[in-house]
Design an enzyme around this catalytic site. Sequence first.
Site, PDB file in Angstrom:
ATOM      1  N   ASP A 103     -12.571  -8.707   4.060  1.00 35.82           N
ATOM      2  CA  ASP A 103     -13.832  -8.671   3.298  1.00 35.82           C
ATOM      3  C   ASP A 103     -14.431 -10.076   3.223  1.00 35.82           C
ATOM      4  O   ASP A 103     -15.643 -10.266   3.343  1.00 35.82           O
ATOM      5  CB  ASP A 103     -13.609  -8.155   1.865  1.00 35.82           C
ATOM      6  CG  ASP A 103     -13.851  -6.655   1.734  1.00 35.82           C
ATOM      7  OD1 ASP A 103     -13.571  -5.924   2.702  1.00 35.82           O
ATOM      8  OD2 ASP A 103     -14.305  -6.221   0.654  1.00 35.82           O
ATOM      9  N   TYR A 161       0.825  -1.206   0.000  1.00 31.95           N
ATOM     10  CA  TYR A 161       0.000   0.000   0.000  1.00 31.95           C
ATOM     11  C   TYR A 161       0.864   1.264   0.000  1.00 31.95           C
ATOM     12  O   TYR A 161       0.470   2.293  -0.531  1.00 31.95           O
ATOM     13  CB  TYR A 161      -0.887   0.051   1.245  1.00 31.95           C
ATOM     14  CG  TYR A 161      -2.231  -0.619   1.087  1.00 31.95           C
ATOM     15  CD1 TYR A 161      -2.312  -1.975   0.802  1.00 31.95           C
ATOM     16  CD2 TYR A 161      -3.405   0.102   1.233  1.00 31.95           C
ATOM     17  CE1 TYR A 161      -3.542  -2.588   0.670  1.00 31.95           C
ATOM     18  CE2 TYR A 161      -4.638  -0.507   1.107  1.00 31.95           C
ATOM     19  CZ  TYR A 161      -4.703  -1.843   0.824  1.00 31.95           C
ATOM     20  OH  TYR A 161      -5.923  -2.447   0.698  1.00 31.95           O
ATOM     21  N   ASP A 192      -3.285 -18.152   0.530  1.00 35.78           N
ATOM     22  CA  ASP A 192      -4.291 -18.795  -0.337  1.00 35.78           C
ATOM     23  C   ASP A 192      -5.043 -19.862   0.454  1.00 35.78           C
ATOM     24  O   ASP A 192      -6.267 -19.990   0.390  1.00 35.78           O
ATOM     25  CB  ASP A 192      -3.658 -19.367  -1.617  1.00 35.78           C
ATOM     26  CG  ASP A 192      -2.390 -20.161  -1.373  1.00 35.78           C
ATOM     27  OD1 ASP A 192      -1.834 -20.120  -0.260  1.00 35.78           O
ATOM     28  OD2 ASP A 192      -1.931 -20.847  -2.314  1.00 35.78           O
ATOM     29  N   ASP A 238      -6.567  -6.813   3.986  1.00 33.97           N
ATOM     30  CA  ASP A 238      -7.651  -6.131   3.290  1.00 33.97           C
ATOM     31  C   ASP A 238      -8.572  -7.171   2.649  1.00 33.97           C
ATOM     32  O   ASP A 238      -9.790  -7.141   2.806  1.00 33.97           O
ATOM     33  CB  ASP A 238      -7.065  -5.199   2.215  1.00 33.97           C
ATOM     34  CG  ASP A 238      -8.141  -4.512   1.409  1.00 33.97           C
ATOM     35  OD1 ASP A 238      -9.087  -3.981   2.019  1.00 33.97           O
ATOM     36  OD2 ASP A 238      -8.044  -4.527   0.155  1.00 33.97           O
ATOM     37  N   LYS A 281       2.779 -15.343   2.645  1.00 25.07           N
ATOM     38  CA  LYS A 281       3.004 -16.080   1.391  1.00 25.07           C
ATOM     39  C   LYS A 281       4.502 -16.378   1.332  1.00 25.07           C
ATOM     40  O   LYS A 281       5.219 -15.975   0.406  1.00 25.07           O
ATOM     41  CB  LYS A 281       2.507 -15.230   0.208  1.00 25.07           C
ATOM     42  CG  LYS A 281       2.501 -15.942  -1.132  1.00 25.07           C
ATOM     43  CD  LYS A 281       1.430 -17.022  -1.259  1.00 25.07           C
ATOM     44  CE  LYS A 281       1.578 -17.775  -2.574  1.00 25.07           C
ATOM     45  NZ  LYS A 281       0.640 -18.910  -2.702  1.00 25.07           N
TER      46      LYS A 281
HETATM   47  C1  IPM Z   1     -10.468  -0.976   3.730  1.00 25.75           C
HETATM   48  C2  IPM Z   1     -10.661  -0.371   2.362  1.00 25.75           C
HETATM   49  C3  IPM Z   1      -9.476   0.529   2.044  1.00 25.75           C
HETATM   50  C4  IPM Z   1      -8.236  -0.314   2.042  1.00 25.75           C
HETATM   51  C5  IPM Z   1      -9.605   1.309   0.728  1.00 25.75           C
HETATM   52  C6  IPM Z   1     -10.868   2.115   0.670  1.00 25.75           C
HETATM   53  C7  IPM Z   1      -8.388   2.168   0.459  1.00 25.75           C
HETATM   54  O1  IPM Z   1     -10.830  -1.360   1.417  1.00 25.75           O
HETATM   55  O2  IPM Z   1     -10.358  -0.205   4.710  1.00 25.75           O
HETATM   56  O3  IPM Z   1     -10.424  -2.202   3.826  1.00 25.75           O
HETATM   57  O4  IPM Z   1      -7.916  -0.957   1.036  1.00 25.75           O
HETATM   58  O5  IPM Z   1      -7.544  -0.344   3.068  1.00 25.75           O
HETATM   59 MG    MG Z   2     -10.940  -3.306   2.209  1.00 25.46          MG
END
Ligand code: IPM
Ligand code: MG
Length: 342
Positions: free
Chosen positions: A237, A131, A209, A233, A176
Amino acid sequence: MPGDGIGPEIMATALQALDALGVDHTTEEHLFGGAAIDAYGAALTEETTEACRRADAVLLAAVGGPRWDTTDPDAPRPEQGLLGLRKALGLFANLRPVRPLPALYDASPLRRERIEGTDLLVVRELTGGIYFGEKTRTATDASDLCHYTVAEVRRIARVAFEAARTRSNRVASVDKANVMETSRQWRQVVHEVHAEEFTDVQLEDILVDNAAMQLVSRPADFDVIVTENLFGDILSDEAAMLTGSIGMLPSASLGGAGGPGSPGLFEPVHGSAPDIAATGAANPLAMLLSTALMLHHGLGLQAQAAALESAVDRALDAGLRTRDLGGTATTNEATRAVLDHL
Ligand code: IPM
Ligand code: MG
């Protein structure tokens, strides 16, 4: 900072909850993300950064939207505000608790028997890795550098081990290491920190993975998952869906590198959902749970944090379902349902 899309709607819910809890507080509101690009030409201004530094805690709703989507490397993007603020406040530790509520087991795309008993915490490194590494772009090439220092890995490892001690005492370190040098260093450093100070905590290494697979095949076996920025990240999700909707997941970003008393940042994991903005369909629960994390980690108000979390639980138990959870409740109805339980 309400931000963009559904941000202002769910921020209103959070402020109502603080009032209903009787938390004596002063709030300052600042434009952030796309809204700040429109007003000032930048997602995060120096003034806003300073205001955040002065605050006891920073509450953020969501940023971004198609209006500001661009592949032009020189154009401002809402996400730059978020990344800039994380860096400026030294928020290296991102905590994303994933605790599916029994009332929502059937709202998850996974079968109930897979998610039953799941209670995990993703500890995501937030200010290093790909990042923040050097980025290059020419007409024919592009690159993103993934870089970590030993010190960065050590401090996030300690956060994870310490968190595990307050939970089920198990850490899964995700990397990884079969491919990436940063991951081989990560693995070695995590084991060093473990051997030095945390031998009472159970530690396992999982390749990312494989971790993605295990998260849906045996989520209840995880306690603390610690991983680098990009893997965290993606995995958070994925883990969000265990709770039935990404609209349920809160997060706390902590650091203190900005000096003692340096504020944490509290925000839902979901985005600004521009497609449902201003329709009243936004689920405010992740925002409320983020507010609870702020009360707990940011303001030291444990009783109020617990009251807000349990009001969310009881509203869901009583049948509250927003659209993302397969119901029809609007943002206002969901807000009212939770406030009624406070
Ligand atoms: C999160 C989001 C952010 C990230 C984006 C919006 C930059 O996806 O907080 O998980 O990737 O960190
Ligand atoms: Mg995110």
